[in-house]
Design a protein around this motif. Sequence first.
Motif, PDB file in Angstrom:
ATOM      1  N   VAL A  93       6.641   1.403   1.804  1.00  0.00           N
ATOM      2  CA  VAL A  93       5.901   0.863   2.940  1.00  0.00           C
ATOM      3  C   VAL A  93       5.694  -0.628   2.696  1.00  0.00           C
ATOM      4  CG1 VAL A  93       4.732   3.045   3.423  1.00  0.00           C
ATOM      5  CG2 VAL A  93       3.629   1.365   1.931  1.00  0.00           C
ATOM      6  N   THR A  94       5.622  -1.371   3.778  1.00  0.00           N
ATOM      7  CA  THR A  94       5.365  -2.808   3.704  1.00  0.00           C
ATOM      8  C   THR A  94       3.949  -3.085   4.165  1.00  0.00           C
ATOM      9  OG1 THR A  94       7.697  -3.293   4.170  1.00  0.00           O
ATOM     10  CG2 THR A  94       6.111  -5.087   4.477  1.00  0.00           C
ATOM     11  N   LEU A  95       3.223  -3.892   3.417  1.00  0.00           N
ATOM     12  CA  LEU A  95       1.859  -4.260   3.759  1.00  0.00           C
ATOM     13  C   LEU A  95       1.838  -5.590   4.504  1.00  0.00           C
ATOM     14  CD1 LEU A  95       0.051  -3.309   0.432  1.00  0.00           C
ATOM     15  CD2 LEU A  95       0.491  -1.888   2.439  1.00  0.00           C
ATOM     16  N   ALA A  96       0.692  -5.889   5.110  1.00  0.00           N
ATOM     17  CA  ALA A  96       0.577  -7.096   5.932  1.00  0.00           C
ATOM     18  C   ALA A  96       0.813  -8.367   5.132  1.00  0.00           C
ATOM     19  CB  ALA A  96      -0.799  -7.136   6.595  1.00  0.00           C
ATOM     20  N   ASP A  97       0.565  -8.329   3.830  1.00  0.00           N
ATOM     21  CA  ASP A  97       0.789  -9.521   3.004  1.00  0.00           C
ATOM     22  C   ASP A  97       2.247  -9.672   2.573  1.00  0.00           C
ATOM     23  OD1 ASP A  97       1.138  -7.594   1.069  1.00  0.00           O
ATOM     24  OD2 ASP A  97      -0.595  -8.161  -0.134  1.00  0.00           O
ATOM     25  N   GLY A  98       3.109  -8.764   3.067  1.00  0.00           N
ATOM     26  CA  GLY A  98       4.531  -8.839   2.765  1.00  0.00           C
ATOM     27  C   GLY A  98       4.971  -8.046   1.557  1.00  0.00           C
ATOM     28  N   SER A  99       4.036  -7.544   0.776  1.00  0.00           N
ATOM     29  CA  SER A  99       4.398  -6.759  -0.404  1.00  0.00           C
ATOM     30  C   SER A  99       4.906  -5.378   0.001  1.00  0.00           C
ATOM     31  CB  SER A  99       3.191  -6.621  -1.334  1.00  0.00           C
ATOM     32  OG  SER A  99       2.143  -5.923  -0.692  1.00  0.00           O
ATOM     33  N   ARG A 100       5.715  -4.789  -0.875  1.00  0.00           N
ATOM     34  CA  ARG A 100       6.237  -3.442  -0.636  1.00  0.00           C
ATOM     35  C   ARG A 100       5.689  -2.500  -1.701  1.00  0.00           C
ATOM     36  NH1 ARG A 100      10.987  -2.241   2.317  1.00  0.00           N
ATOM     37  NH2 ARG A 100      11.904  -1.046   0.607  1.00  0.00           N
ATOM     38  N   LEU A 101       5.370  -1.304  -1.253  1.00  0.00           N
ATOM     39  CA  LEU A 101       4.800  -0.297  -2.137  1.00  0.00           C
ATOM     40  C   LEU A 101       5.691   0.933  -2.089  1.00  0.00           C
ATOM     41  CD1 LEU A 101       2.363   0.724  -3.861  1.00  0.00           C
ATOM     42  CD2 LEU A 101       1.284   1.395  -1.707  1.00  0.00           C
ATOM     43  N   GLY A 102       6.299   1.260  -3.208  1.00  0.00           N
ATOM     44  CA  GLY A 102       7.174   2.418  -3.260  1.00  0.00           C
ATOM     45  C   GLY A 102       6.394   3.714  -3.314  1.00  0.00           C
ATOM     46  N   TYR A 103       7.006   4.761  -2.806  1.00  0.00           N
ATOM     47  CA  TYR A 103       6.358   6.066  -2.844  1.00  0.00           C
ATOM     48  C   TYR A 103       7.370   7.163  -3.133  1.00  0.00           C
ATOM     49  CZ  TYR A 103       8.125   6.783   1.950  1.00  0.00           C
ATOM     50  OH  TYR A 103       8.926   6.924   3.055  1.00  0.00           O
ATOM     51  N   ALA A 104       6.861   8.224  -3.746  1.00  0.00           N
ATOM     52  CA  ALA A 104       7.646   9.443  -3.893  1.00  0.00           C
ATOM     53  C   ALA A 104       7.413  10.349  -2.694  1.00  0.00           C
ATOM     54  CB  ALA A 104       7.269  10.154  -5.189  1.00  0.00           C
ATOM     55  N   LYS A 105       6.138  10.434  -2.284  1.00  0.00           N
ATOM     56  CA  LYS A 105       5.748  11.168  -1.087  1.00  0.00           C
ATOM     57  C   LYS A 105       4.771  10.294  -0.307  1.00  0.00           C
ATOM     58  CE  LYS A 105       7.656  15.233  -2.319  1.00  0.00           C
ATOM     59  NZ  LYS A 105       8.684  15.964  -1.552  1.00  0.00           N
ATOM     60  N   LEU A 106       4.837  10.398   1.016  1.00  0.00           N
ATOM     61  CA  LEU A 106       3.987   9.591   1.897  1.00  0.00           C
ATOM     62  C   LEU A 106       3.262  10.502   2.875  1.00  0.00           C
ATOM     63  CD1 LEU A 106       3.169   6.750   3.041  1.00  0.00           C
ATOM     64  CD2 LEU A 106       5.169   6.939   4.543  1.00  0.00           C
ATOM     65  N   LEU A 107       1.965  10.274   3.028  1.00  0.00           N
ATOM     66  CA  LEU A 107       1.171  11.015   4.010  1.00  0.00           C
ATOM     67  C   LEU A 107       0.599  10.031   5.016  1.00  0.00           C
ATOM     68  CD1 LEU A 107      -0.253  13.549   5.117  1.00  0.00           C
ATOM     69  CD2 LEU A 107      -2.089  13.137   3.448  1.00  0.00           C
ATOM     70  N   LEU A 108       0.844  10.288   6.299  1.00  0.00           N
ATOM     71  CA  LEU A 108       0.321   9.439   7.369  1.00  0.00           C
ATOM     72  C   LEU A 108      -0.906  10.096   7.994  1.00  0.00           C
ATOM     73  CD1 LEU A 108       3.703   8.471   9.064  1.00  0.00           C
ATOM     74  CD2 LEU A 108       2.389   7.164   7.386  1.00  0.00           C
ATOM     75  N   THR A 109      -2.045   9.454   7.819  1.00  0.00           N
ATOM     76  CA  THR A 109      -3.292   9.922   8.444  1.00  0.00           C
ATOM     77  C   THR A 109      -3.862   8.743   9.233  1.00  0.00           C
ATOM     78  OG1 THR A 109      -4.603   9.329   6.481  1.00  0.00           O
ATOM     79  CG2 THR A 109      -3.742  11.571   6.591  1.00  0.00           C
ATOM     80  N   THR A 110      -3.027   8.183  10.099  1.00  0.00           N
ATOM     81  CA  THR A 110      -3.358   6.941  10.794  1.00  0.00           C
ATOM     82  C   THR A 110      -4.307   7.132  11.963  1.00  0.00           C
ATOM     83  OG1 THR A 110      -1.228   7.204  11.934  1.00  0.00           O
ATOM     84  CG2 THR A 110      -1.305   5.671  10.100  1.00  0.00           C
ATOM     85  N   GLY A 111      -4.641   8.368  12.292  1.00  0.00           N
ATOM     86  CA  GLY A 111      -5.681   8.621  13.284  1.00  0.00           C
ATOM     87  C   GLY A 111      -5.311   8.203  14.691  1.00  0.00           C
ATOM     88  N   SER A 112      -6.302   7.704  15.427  1.00  0.00           N
ATOM     89  CA  SER A 112      -6.114   7.377  16.831  1.00  0.00           C
ATOM     90  C   SER A 112      -6.999   6.208  17.223  1.00  0.00           C
ATOM     91  CB  SER A 112      -6.428   8.605  17.698  1.00  0.00           C
ATOM     92  OG  SER A 112      -7.706   9.134  17.355  1.00  0.00           O
ATOM     93  N   SER A 113      -6.747   5.684  18.400  1.00  0.00           N
ATOM     94  CA  SER A 113      -7.509   4.546  18.908  1.00  0.00           C
ATOM     95  C   SER A 113      -8.026   4.856  20.306  1.00  0.00           C
ATOM     96  CB  SER A 113      -6.626   3.289  18.967  1.00  0.00           C
ATOM     97  OG  SER A 113      -6.179   2.939  17.684  1.00  0.00           O
ATOM     98  N   PRO A 114      -9.179   4.302  20.672  1.00  0.00           N
ATOM     99  CA  PRO A 114      -9.725   4.551  22.011  1.00  0.00           C
ATOM    100  C   PRO A 114      -8.822   3.983  23.099  1.00  0.00           C
ATOM    101  CG  PRO A 114     -11.390   3.577  20.567  1.00  0.00           C
ATOM    102  CD  PRO A 114     -10.075   3.458  19.868  1.00  0.00           C
ATOM    103  N   ARG A 115      -8.677   4.731  24.172  1.00  0.00           N
ATOM    104  CA  ARG A 115      -7.960   4.207  25.327  1.00  0.00           C
ATOM    105  C   ARG A 115      -8.806   3.119  25.995  1.00  0.00           C
ATOM    106  NH1 ARG A 115      -6.812   9.919  26.974  1.00  0.00           N
ATOM    107  NH2 ARG A 115      -4.805  10.453  26.036  1.00  0.00           N
ATOM    108  N   ARG A 116      -8.144   2.109  26.491  1.00  0.00           N
ATOM    109  CA  ARG A 116      -8.807   1.015  27.189  1.00  0.00           C
ATOM    110  C   ARG A 116      -8.672   1.208  28.694  1.00  0.00           C
ATOM    111  NH1 ARG A 116     -11.558  -1.931  23.086  1.00  0.00           N
ATOM    112  NH2 ARG A 116     -10.588  -1.055  21.216  1.00  0.00           N
ATOM    113  N   LEU A 117      -9.690   0.819  29.413  1.00  0.00           N
ATOM    114  CA  LEU A 117      -9.641   0.927  30.867  1.00  0.00           C
ATOM    115  C   LEU A 117      -8.801  -0.209  31.441  1.00  0.00           C
ATOM    116  CD1 LEU A 117     -13.247   1.797  32.090  1.00  0.00           C
ATOM    117  CD2 LEU A 117     -11.191   3.182  32.354  1.00  0.00           C
ATOM    118  N   PRO A 118      -7.820   0.099  32.277  1.00  0.00           N
ATOM    119  CA  PRO A 118      -6.995  -0.959  32.875  1.00  0.00           C
ATOM    120  C   PRO A 118      -7.636  -1.517  34.141  1.00  0.00           C
ATOM    121  CG  PRO A 118      -6.127   1.178  33.489  1.00  0.00           C
ATOM    122  CD  PRO A 118      -7.322   1.446  32.600  1.00  0.00           C
TER     123      PRO A 118
END
Length: 410
Positions: A93-118
Motif C-alpha cells: 500500500v502507498t501512504l500519503a507521504d509517498g512511502s510504501r508498506l509491504g504486506y503479506a495479508k491486507l484487511l480493508l476496514t475503511t468504513g463509510s462516509s455520510p452522504r451529502r445533500l446536493p
Amino acid sequence: MTANPAFVIVGAGLAGAKAAQTLREEGFQGPLVLVGEESERPYERPPLSKGYLQGKDERETVYVHPSHWYTDHDVDLRLGAAVTAIDPAGHAVTLADGSRLGYAKLLLTTGSSPRRLPVPGADLDGVHHLRRLSDSDRIRQLLTSASRIAVIGAGWIGLETAAAARTAGVEVTVLERAELPLLRVLGREVSQIFADLHTDHGVDLRCGVKVAEITGTGGHADGVRLADGSRIGADAVVVGVGITPNTQLATAAGLDVDDGIRVDAHLRTSHPDVYASGDVASAFHPLLGTHIRVEHWANALHQSQAAAKAMLGQGAAYERLPYFFTDQYDLGMEYTGHVGPGGYSRVVFRGRTGSREFIAFWLAEGRVLAGMNVNVWDVTQAVQQLVRSGARIDEQRLGDPRVPLDALAA
C-alpha cells in the motif's frame, strides 16, 4: 518497504481494532500495522449518537482499547495517515507521504462516509453530519446552546439525534422525504410506531417533504427551505441521509466492488490476500444465500474477528445474523435478522404496541425473516433460532405471549 511483510489493516475504527486484537489473540506474532486517517485512536460509533451525545457517557468510554494497548501488543498504530493506493500484485500500500508498506495479508476496514445533500447551502457553517467523534463533540456542544434545530433524514442517526436534542430541551423539526421514518428499513407497520414515539415527545415530524435549500445568514445556516416554498427556522441543521461505503481504494486497485467491496463468506475479496469487513464489505451470507452489506456496530465487531481468523487460515464462514439496536427516549430495541426492501409479506406482533412493549416479527411464506424486541429483553437468542430454523411458524402461536419462543423454533 518493510523487509518482513506485515499484516496490514487499513481503517482504524472498531473493525480494524478488533481485527488487530483477534490476530494477536490467535497467536499471530509477526509485524502488524493498523493505519487510520483520523487522529483519534480507534473508537466505537454507537455512543456518538446515543450515550456520549446525550452526555451520559464519558469520552474515554468510546474507545475500543486503552491507549497503551497498542504498544503492549506490538501493534504499529499509525494515526493521521491516509492510504492513497493499493497494489495487490505487488502486495503493498502507498501512504500519503509517498512511502510504501509491504504486506503479506491486507484487511480493508475503511468504513463509510455520510452522504451529502446536493442542495444549495449544504456547505454552510452550522450544517452538521454525525459520523466521527469530532462530529459528536460539535453536536453535543450544540445541544447546550441551540434553542431549535432541524434534522434532515429520519433514519437511525436522524432519530437518535432528535431524541438527544429533545431530551436536552431543544426544539426539533425532523424532515423526511419518505411517508414515514425508517420506512425502507422497517416497513409501514413498525415505522408508524417510531413516528408516534417522536411526535409524542414533541418533535415536529414532517414526512413526505423535499428539501430545496439550507438557508443561511452571514455564512451560517439558519433554516431549511422546502420544495413547496415553506421555511423552517433553525439555529443549526443536522443532516442524516445515509452513508456511502468507502470503496475508492478498492475500486482503483481493481477489486470487485458492488455496493461495497464484494467478499466471500470468509471475507476474502477478489484478490486472495486482500480481505474486507465492516461497513465497506458486501459479504456473501451462507444462510441468506446472497451478498449483504450491514452498517451496524455488531457487524463491525464480529465480522472483523472472522476476517482476522480467515487471514490466518482459520475459522468457518461468517454467518452471524445482522443485529442492531437503538435507544430513543424510553424506548430500547434490538433487531435481529435481515429483510430486504419489500421482502416480507406480513408483520406479526407479540405484546402491546401502544405501550411500546412488544416483539415484531417480519414473515415471508410463513417463515420468520427478522424480529425486533422493543422494551422486551433476553429474547435475542430465541429470535435468532426462529430465523435460522427456516421453519413455517403458526402465526397465532407466534403472536401469543403465552407460547414460549423457544417452543416455536423447536
